[in-house]
Design an enzyme around this catalytic site. Structure first.
Site: not given
Ligand code: ADP
Length: 593
Positions: A176, A417
């Protein structure tokens, strides 16, 4: 374990011991600089005595706020602790980490250091702390601190719940914070003064049809109907959007709102301001990776995570919300699920390194249904070297064209896209130039969506600039006659209003005002449309369509909304609308005990 040290190692060790008391630096304070993510220097000041590095200060930086904070905290601390330059970069902030190390290296050179002896050591191991288990309790546990997780945290708290957010990376923000940040909403207050006709039904049709009618109708409805109210909710939390709407790449219509702050930093500031003001009831732990969700008597409640000091067990007595984002950065998962594109193994990504789809397996293990995983979105807009969106010179769909290596246009640049990216795959070297003019950059200080000024991009050879199209063509190494003809044809279509030979209908200004600019782009993996199946309340469903009690999901980790192709500008809507809905409904659950 080896019982005897090899002779060479003993010799090296003896030499090192012998050198222990020797002078290493000219005592004093020195400066050094090295380029960060936008090509501008990170400048540091390093203080040394004759034997030790005593202090490292960051004097100047142009890094993206929020993205680089962990690197500024940790890299100087690691160098000081270790007295060595061989430290690991902070995941997700590699450019900034390398810039800091480079700048400190330069300062130490000025202090007369033998740099080789400062980089030869073994990389410092993470602190060995006795494995401890930390147990945390709250009403709601949220996995992932990107847009979906943090909007859920805010809305859950507004609805009376206490919240724990667990984030695996050293910083919050996920994809994000580095996103293009456009937010689609039907918004008469901004659209009517500009004569733009729009309706929630049109947003619905474009989203549903733009995804090949593979989205779930009631999910698409929930998305578009809540889009404007959720934008107002963000504004009520202090978020600022610019007064004009625009058409974002693949957004199909001028309803995209651009935040005042660059990239996704405005959203992050909005959530984290709220969270900081309520830190007694919302806890955010970074460096804490969730491994598994457990059902207690059939209800999602406890998660197991690995934190910096050992195991963390967190219980959400009302609910667990999965908000772990997509899997665009996980090459193996891309290869496993991709059915539509040529191999994506060697294609770059716009995603942060944590976008590895962790939530999918966790959810599946406790019965969730995963849908649409084959729908992987690419953009035709990747930096040719890194795949990132940085360096993209486009300002709005209406005012730029795509030119291939033969100097020709090849697609309707206002298309979906997937359509544009598929067309790009068919071009020589899968490469194109974005071509536009001074309408987009009235001054050389004008910035792109990535907070980079056109002057910076030209200085770094990431954009080309010329006073005539012929001169621009020479710099692009394409036939001038072709480029001129392409622009003339485009300008004629602007005058007539189109559609032109490619079917393009989105136009604003002619490309006729020097200086002219060109920037190279390649296909890049951007978004994964598939994921955990949820209902309109963001509750996770199993294969029979039953709700898994206590389990919610929101954001890119979910599937069933965008179908085969997500419209540009709909991701920020998705994560905020369903993050807010997940938070509200999770807070309304009755605590298990
Ligand atoms: P969205 O747009 O759906 O919010 P993002 O990529 O912005 O997705 O955010 C997802 C977040 O979840 C990221 O900061 C990522 O590092 C975190 N994340 C992914 N896998 C895990 C996990 N196993 N434990 C904790 N955090 C996680």
């Amino acid at each position: 374990m080896k019982r005897f040290l090899p002779t060479a190692l003993i010799l090296v060790s003896l030499l090192a011991l012998a050198g222990c008391g020797a002078k290493k630096f000219e005592a004093g304070t020195y400066q050094g600089g090295a380029p960060g993510i936008h090509g501008k220097d990170v400048v540091v000041e390093v203080t040394v005595d004759s034997k030790e590095i005593k202090d490292i200060k960051i004097l100047e930086n142009h890094e993206t706020p929020g993205l680089s904070d962990a690197a500024f905290d940790r890299i100087p601390a690691a160098i000081l602790k270790q007295q060595d330059l061989n430290v690991d970069g902070v995941s997700g902030a590699t450019y900034t980490s390398n810039a800091i190390i480079g700048a400190v290296t330069m300062a130490l050179e000025a202090a007369g250091a033998d740099i080789a002896s400062l980089t030869s050591g073994k990389k410092a191991e993470a602190d060995t702390v006795a494995a401890a288990t930390e147990v945390l309790n709250a009403d709601i546990v949220i996995i992932g601190a990107g847009g979906a997780g943090l909007s859920a945290a805010v809305s859950a708290h507004q609805n009376g719940a206490s919240v724990i957010v667990l984030e695996k990376m050293p910083q919050v923000g996920g994809n994000t914070i580095i996103s293009g940040s456009a937010y689609n909403a039907v918004d008469p207050s901004r659209q009517e003064p500009e004569g733009i006709e729009d309706s929630v039904d049109k947003h619905y049709e474009q989203t549903f049809n733009g995804g090949d009618q593979l989205g779930t109708p009631e999910m698409v409805r929930t998305l578009v109907e809540n889009s404007y109210p959720t934008l107002q909710w963000l504004e009520s939390l202090g978020m600022e959007f610019k007064p004009h709407v625009f058409t974002v790449l693949g957004g199909l219509w001028p309803r995209a709102h651009k935040p005042v702050m660059p990239l996704g930093t405005g959203y992050l500031k909005t959530y984290t301001d709220y969270i900081s003001a309520h830190s007694d009831e919302i806890t955010v732990l970074t460096d804490t990776k969730v491994n598994e969700i457990y059902l207690e008597e059939g209800r999602a409640e406890v998660v197991n995570a690995t934190g910096p000091n050992g195991t963390v067990v967190a219980a959400g007595h009302k609910a667990v919300i999965i908000a772990t984002g997509g899997f665009g950065a996980d090459i193996e998962k891309r290869e496993k699920y991709n059915q539509i594109w040529p191999s994506l193994r060697n294609i770059g990504t716009t995603n942060h390194p944590g976008a590895t789809g962790d939530g999918l397996a966790m959810a599946e293990k406790i019965g969730a249904e995963l849908i649409g995983l084959e729908h992987i979105q690419l953009l035709p807009m990747g930096d040719p070297v890194t795949g990132s969106l940085s360096g993209n010179i486009e300002q709005s769909v209406e005012n730029r064209i795509f030119i291939n290596k033969e100097g020709k246009r090849f697609v309707d640049e206002g298309e979906r896209r997937d359509v544009m990216t598929r067309a790009l795959f068919d071009q020589t070297d899968e490469f194109m130039w974005i071509v536009l003019d001074a309408h987009n950059y009235p001054t050389m200080d004008t910035k792109n969506n990535f907070n980079e000024s056109i002057q910076e991009l030209v200085d770094q050879d990431r954009a080309l600039m010329a006073d005539t199209l012929e001169e621009l063509a020479a710099k692009m190494e394409v036939p001038a006659a072709e480029l001129v003809a392409a622009v003339e044809e485009f300008n004629a279509a602007v005058e007539s209003g189109g559609p032109d030979a490619f079917g393009r209908t989105l136009f604003e200004h002619k490309i006729d005002t020097p200086p002219y600019f060109a920037g190279g782009r390649k296909p890049t993996v951007h978004h994964t449309m598939g994921g955990i199946r949820i209902n309109t309340k963001a509750q996770v469903l199993d294969k029979d369509g039953n709700i898994i009690p206590g389990l919610y999901a929101a954001g890119e980790t979910t599937g069933g909304i965008h179908g085969a192709n997500r419209l540009g500008g709909n991701a920020l809507v998705d994560i905020n609308v369903f993050g807010k809905i997940a938070g509200e409904n999770a807070a309304a659950e009755t605590a298990s005990h």
